[in-house]
Write an enzyme that holds these catalytic residues in place. Structure first.
Site, PDB file in Angstrom:
ATOM      1  N   SER A 175       1.003   4.131  -2.930  1.00 47.15           N
ATOM      2  CA  SER A 175       0.757   5.563  -2.718  1.00 47.15           C
ATOM      3  C   SER A 175       1.857   6.404  -3.364  1.00 47.15           C
ATOM      4  CB  SER A 175       0.607   5.889  -1.228  1.00 47.15           C
ATOM      5  OG  SER A 175       1.837   5.901  -0.560  1.00 47.15           O
ATOM      6  N   VAL A 186       0.834  -1.205   0.000  1.00 43.24           N
ATOM      7  CA  VAL A 186       0.000   0.000   0.000  1.00 43.24           C
ATOM      8  C   VAL A 186       0.870   1.257   0.000  1.00 43.24           C
ATOM      9  CG1 VAL A 186      -1.803   1.274   1.227  1.00 43.24           C
ATOM     10  CG2 VAL A 186      -1.920  -1.203   1.088  1.00 43.24           C
ATOM     11  N   CYS A 187       1.947   1.246   0.751  1.00 45.00           N
ATOM     12  CA  CYS A 187       2.857   2.394   0.781  1.00 45.00           C
ATOM     13  C   CYS A 187       3.494   2.605  -0.593  1.00 45.00           C
ATOM     14  CB  CYS A 187       3.942   2.199   1.833  1.00 45.00           C
ATOM     15  SG  CYS A 187       3.299   2.049   3.520  1.00 45.00           S
ATOM     16  N   ALA A 188       3.944   1.534  -1.199  1.00 42.10           N
ATOM     17  CA  ALA A 188       4.547   1.616  -2.525  1.00 42.10           C
ATOM     18  C   ALA A 188       3.530   2.146  -3.539  1.00 42.10           C
ATOM     19  CB  ALA A 188       5.073   0.242  -2.948  1.00 42.10           C
TER      20      ALA A 188
END
Length: 165
Positions: free
Chosen positions: A63, A59-61
């Site tokens: 974003s 999810v961080c990647a």
């Protein structure tokens, strides 16, 4: 202290995020060349702080990829992707992913960033990392948008944030 969730389990931040209309707290984060970055380094620009736990999570990647894609359209804005990842790891990710429209930034030597922006996770499995949030600072240093994502495994509301640009 604010409550967020990680896979449905409550965890807490060590403070509160600044409110819309507040003067944005000064910050110091570390960019890819180990240079400190501050609000004052981007005069005349809106600053998007895409804050998240770690690029090592899907999810961080995602974003970072999405803000990179959307940032290319916004000439009067800069996007800082802030995590506790070391600058070397963040730069490696951006190089591999061909990400050029955002600046990876690390808060690893700036505990005051996490405290001032109210995003330090103080309990739960991600204790010590940053919560998922988006803060937009206008050209005058005022907060014009804030989102603390309730469930850390969810993506932020890109459209709502981008409307502020």
């Amino acid at each position: 202290m604010e409550t967020v969730y990680f896979k449905g389990n409550a965890c807490h931040t060590g403070g509160n995020m600044p409110s819309v209309g507040d003067k944005a707290p000064e910050f110091s984060v570390v960019g890819p060349e180990l240079k400190e970055l501050h609000i004052s380094d981007f005069p005349g620009k809106k600053i998007v702080l895409n804050i998240f736990p770690s690029l090592d999570t899907p999810v961080c990647a995602t974003s970072v990829r999405k803000f990179n894609e959307k940032a290319a359209e916004k000439k009067d804005a800069i996007v800082l992707c802030v995590s506790m990842d070391l600058p070397f790891a963040a730069q490696r990710f951006c190089t591999v992913e061909n990400i050029k429209n955002v600046i990876p930034a690390s808060a690893f030597r700036s505990p005051e960033f996490a405290k001032e922006y109210g995003v330090e996770l103080v309990d739960g499995p991600l204790k010590g990392l940053l919560a998922r949030a988006v803060v937009i600072i206008d050209e005058n240093g005022k907060v014009i948008y804030r989102q603390l994502v309730d469930e850390i495994t969810n993506e932020p509301d890109y459209e709502a944030a981008l409307k502020m640009l």
